[in-house]
Design an enzyme around this catalytic site. Structure first.
Site: not given
Ligand code: ARG
Length: 714
Positions: A92, A217, A648
C-alpha cells in the site's frame, strides 16, 4: 508542596488505581522513542530479550540499524535489505507508484510484476527516500533565543550550507524541546516488484484495520545513486546505491514472547491532548470528515468497478480515502468506550486540582482551554467543511489556485498576471493527470449537497443562491446540487485541460467572472478568508495553552518519561510478539497461516480472490524453506509495538537485528491508539518475512532478487 483538596485527591487516587489495573492486563509498551535516546531504554529492551547494543541501533561512529531505514516518499517507511540498495516496503506504500506505472495493457496492480533485470526496474517519478544522518537536541539554542524562528533558521542553514544534507528542526512536547534532524534524500527510486493486489491487498478494505489478517502487504523498490554513491536525479547511468547498513533476513520466524523492535517514521499522534480537544476531534471533526469522504468514495467505487481506466486512475486516491474513512470510523467506535473518557476525566481533575495551587497561568489552564474551545468550535467546523469542498473536487481546487491570478488581473497588473499564468500552467496541467471528469462531476454534486447541510446559511456561497443557479433544471434522478455540478462541468474552463490551457495563454478577469466554476471557487475563497479571521485567535491561543498544559502535565508527573508525539520523524518502539483478547469469550492467536487464505477465498471477488498459482501451492503445502517448524506457512503476526500511520512498511527486527516482518497495519480494537494508548489492545500487524520470501520465490520467480539478500536460517 501544596496539597490538593481531599475530594480531588480521591479522584486522583481512583485514576492511579485504574492505571494499575490497566497495566496489569496488558504488556504493550507505549512509546515512540527518539533513537538518539536508545541508551535510556536498553535495559528494558534487554529484559525483553534484545541482544543488540545501543551502538548497534543508533550510532554516529559506525554503521547502525538506523542506516538501513528510510522515510519512503515522505509518507511511509522502507528498509534496505541488500548491498545494492534494495528496499522492502508495503504494497500500500508502493500503491500510488505502481498504479501510475500501470496501464490496462500492463496492469501491475492486477497482475503483479518482477523486474527480470536491473534494466527493467522502472523509474518511479516523484518518489524519493530519505535517510536520517543524525539528530541532535537543540532545545537550548532555540528556547532562549529572542526570535525562535530565526534561531531555527540559523541551525538549519548551518547544516545545509555544507551542501550535502537537508535539515529540519521540529518542536516536540508542545514546544518544550526542539530536535534537529539531518537528512540525506535520494530521488532516483525504481519499482522492482510487487505481488498482484490479490496478495498485496488481499482482504481489501473489508479486512483493512482488522485482525485476523492474511495480507502479503509488501512491494520492492531500489535506490539508485551516482558513480560516487551520492544522491542524484534519475539517470540511466546511475548505479544501485550501496547503503551503510542493510538488514539480514531471518528464516527462524517468530513466536509469542519473542522480542520485536520496529524503527520507522510514524506520522502523527496526539496523546497529550486535554479533553475538550479530544472531544472536538472525535465527536466533531471525525464524523464530518468521514461523511464527506464517504460521499465521494461511493461514487468513485461504482465508476471504478465499471471501467479499468477509471480504476487505475483513481485507485490510489480511493485507497487513501477509504483507509482514512475506516480509520475515522474505527476511532469513533473505539472512543464510545465510556471508560476511556472517565479515566481521562479523572486524570484531568487530579491535574487541575494540583495546578490550582501552582503559580501564574497554569492555575487556570484547563478552564481557559475549555472556554477557548467553546468559543471557536463551530467556526472551526465551518472552516473544515470549506476546506473539504475546496480540495476534494479538482475543479474547485483549480479555481482556488487561479484566485491569485484573478486578483492580479483585477488590479490591472497584466504583465505580472501573464507571468503567473505561465507559471500556473505546469501545476494545473498536472492536476489533469489522473482526472476523471465524469466521476468528479458526480462527486461535486454530492459534496455541494453535503456542504449545504453542514454549515449555517451565512456560509453558503452566493453563487449557490444566485439567479443563474435558480434557473438550472434538475437532472433526471438527480437533485439541484447535481444540476449545479453539471452546469459547472459544462461551462467552466476549469473542467477541461484544453480550455484551461487556452485561457491561461490569454487570461482575463471578465472571463473568470462569467465562469460558474471560478465564481463558486471565488465565493469559497471569500468564506475561507472570513473563517480564517474568525479562528486566527483560536490558533495562536491554543498553541500557548497547549504549551502551558504540557508543562503542567510534566510537572505533575515528574518521574514519568515523556516520549514526543509522532511527527513523521524516525522513532523506535520495542515490544514482543503478543496476541490479545478482543472481547468477552474471544481469544485471538498471534499468528495467521496459509489455511486462513483458503478459508477466506471468494473466487472472483475483488477483495478475496486468490491467484490460482498461489492456491495450488497452498493446497500442496509446497512451502520450501519458508515453512515453520510444523511445516506450515505463517502469513501475518501480531506484536505489541507502538506504531501508527507512516510506520507502514517498517521493518520488524528481532533480538539479533534481523528482519522478521514488515509492519503494515493496526487492529480494530486499538483504533483509539493515536489519542489514548490502551496496552490491552494496542497491536501492530505485520507480514511474516517468510511469507514475503515465499511469494517472491514461488510465485514471482524473483530468484535474481533473493540472491541479493542475506538470508540466515536461525
Ligand atoms: N490501514 C493501513 C494503514 O493505514 C493501510 C492499509 C491499506 N490497505 C487497504 N486495504 N486499504 O497503514
Amino acid at each position: 508542596m501544596a496539597r490538593p483538596q481531599i475530594l480531588k485527591l480521591g479522584k486522583a487516587l481512583l485514576f492511579v488505581c485504574a492505571l494499575l489495573l490497566f497495566s496489569k492486563q496488558g504488556k504493550a509498551d507505549e512509546g515512540m522513542w527518539l533513537p538518539m535516546h536508545v541508551k535510556n531504554y536498553m535495559e528494558v529492551m534487554r529484559q525483553k530479550g534484545c541482544l543488540l547494543s545501543a551502538e548497534d541501533i543508533y550510532s554516529l561512529n559506525k554503521a547502525s540499524l538506523k542506516d538501513a531505514i528510510v522515510h519512503f516518499g515522505g509518507f511511509c517507511t522502507g528498509e534496505l535489505v541488500s548491498s545494492q540498495g534494495l528496499v522492502f516496503t508495503n504494497h500500500h506504500c508502493g500503491y500510488d507508484a505502481i498504479a501510475s506505472l500501470s496501464s490496462p495493457e500492463h496492469n501491475y496492480l492486477d497482475s503483479g510484476y518482477w523486474a527480470p533485470s536491473f534494466e527493467k526496474e522502472l523509474p518511479a517519478e516523484g518518489l524519493f527516500v530519505t535517510f536520517l544522518v543524525r539528530m541532535e537536541d537543540v532545545t537550548d539554542r532555540v528556547r532562549y533565543a529572542k526570535d525562535k524562528d530565526e534561531a531555527i533558521k540559523r541551525i538549519v542553514q548551518e547544516v545545509e550550507s555544507e551542501g550535502k544534507y537537508t535539515a529540519r528542526v521540529t518542536p516536540i512536547l508542545y514546544e518544550h524541546q526542539y530536535i534537529l534532524w539531518v537528512y540525506q534524500t535520494f530521488e532516483d527510486v525504481r519499482f522492482v516488484g510487487t505481488p498482484p493486489a490479490s496478495i498485496g491487498k488481499f482482504g481489501g478494505d473489508t479486512d483493512n484495520w482488522m485482525w485476523p489478517r492474511h495480507t502479503g502487504d509488501f512491494s520492492v523498490f531500489r535506490v539508485y545513486a551516482d558513480a560516487n554513491n551520492e544522491p542524484a536525479a534519475y539517470s540511466p547511468d546511475n548505479k544501485p546505491y550501496q547503503p551503510k547498513h542493510f538488514l539480514p533476513i531471518s528464516l527462524a520466524g517468530i513466536s509469542p514472547g519473542d522480542f520485536t523492535m520496529i524503527m520507522g517514521f510514524p506520522a502523527r499522534t496526539t496523546r497529550y491532548l486535554p479533553l475538550p480537544a479530544m472531544e472536538f476531534k472525535v465527536r466533531e471533526q471525525y464524523p464530518a470528515l468521514k461523511s464527506m469522504f464517504a460521499a465521494m468514495l461511493r461514487i468513485m467505487e461504482r465508476d471504478m468497478a465499471a471501467n479499468i481506466r477509471v480504476k487505475l486512475a483513481l485507485a490510489s486516491t480511493q485507497a487513501r480515502f477509504a483507509n482514512s474513512e475506516k480509520y475515522y470510523q474505527g476511532v469513533m467506535e473505539a472512543m464510545r468506550d465510556a471508560g476511556i473518557w472517565e479515566q481521562r476525566q479523572a486524570f484531568e481533575s487530579g491535574l487541575e486540582a494540583w495546578a490550582a495551587n501552582q503559580e501564574g497561568d497554569m492555575k487556570t489552564v484547563l478552564k481557559d482551554f475549555r472556554a477557548l474551545y467553546e468559543s471557536a468550535q463551530s467556526s472551526m467546523m465551518q472552516g473544515l467543511a470549506i476546506r473539504l469542498v475546496q480540495s476534494l473536487n479538482p475543479v474547485l481546487a483549480r479555481g482556488k489556485t487561479l484566485y491569485p491570478l484573478y486578483r492580479k488581473l483585477n488590479e490591472g497588473k497584466d504583465e505580472e498576471a501573464q507571468a503567473l499564468a505561465d507559471q500556473l500552467k505546469k501545476r494545473l496541467e498536472r492536476s489533469f493527470e489522473n482526472d476523471q471528469p465524469a466521476t468528479y462531476q458526480k462527486v461535486l454534486g454530492a459534496l455541494l449537497k453535503q456542504y449545504k447541510f453542514s454549515v449555517p446559511a451565512e456560509r453558503i456561497p452566493n453563487w449557490m443562491n444566485s439567479k443563474e443557479v435558480a434557473k438550472l433544471k434538475t437532472p433526471e434522478g438527480g437533485d439541484r446540487y447535481q444540476a449545479m455540478a453539471n452546469h459547472i462541468y459544462d461551462a467552466s474552463v476549469l473542467a477541461t485541460q484544453e480550455k484551461l490551457m487556452r485561457f491561461l495563454s490569454k487570461p482575463s478577469a471578465k472571463d473568470l467572472e462569467k465562469d460558474p466554476g471560478f465564481v463558486l471557487a471565488k465565493d469559497l475563497v471569500k468564506l475561507e478568508t472570513e473563517i480564517e479571521a474568525a479562528t486566527a485567535y483560536f490558533n495562536s491561543r491554543e498553541e500557548q495553552l497547549l504549551h502551558l498544559w504540557m508543562e503542567a502535565w510534566m510537572k505533575y508527573q515528574p518521574n514519568r518519561n515523556f516520549y514526543p508525539d509522532a511527527n513523521s520523524t524516525l522513532r523506535l518502539t520495542y515490544g514482543t510478539v503478543e496476541a490479545y483478547d478482543p472481547r468477552d469469550a474471544v481469544e485471538y492467536s498471534a499468528t495467521t497461516s496459509y489455511e486462513g487464505l483458503l478459508e477466506k477465498e471468494i473466487p472472483g471477488d475483488h477483495e478475496f480472490d486468490l491467484p490460482a498459482t498461489l492456491k495450488s501451492l497452498l493446497k500442496k503445502r509446497d512451502f520450501g524453506p519458508y515453512a515453520n517448524g510444523s511445516g506450515d506457512l505463517q502469513v501475518n503476526f501480531l506484536s505489541n509495538n507502538d506504531i501508527t500511520g507512516g510506520n507502514s512498511g517498517s521493518p520488524v527486527i528481532n533480538a539479533k537485528g534481523q528482519l522478521v516482518g514488515i509492519a503494515f497495519d493496526g487492529n480494530w480494537e486499538s483504533m483509539a491508539g493515536d489519542i489514548v494508548f490502551d496496552p490491552r489492545y494496542k497491536r501492530t500487524i505485520s507480514a511474516d518475512i517468510r511469507y514475503v520470501l515465499f511469494v517472491m520465490d514461488k510465485l514471482g520467480g524473483a530468484q535474481r532478487l533473493l540472491d541479493e539478500l542475506t538470508i540466515v536460517k536461525n
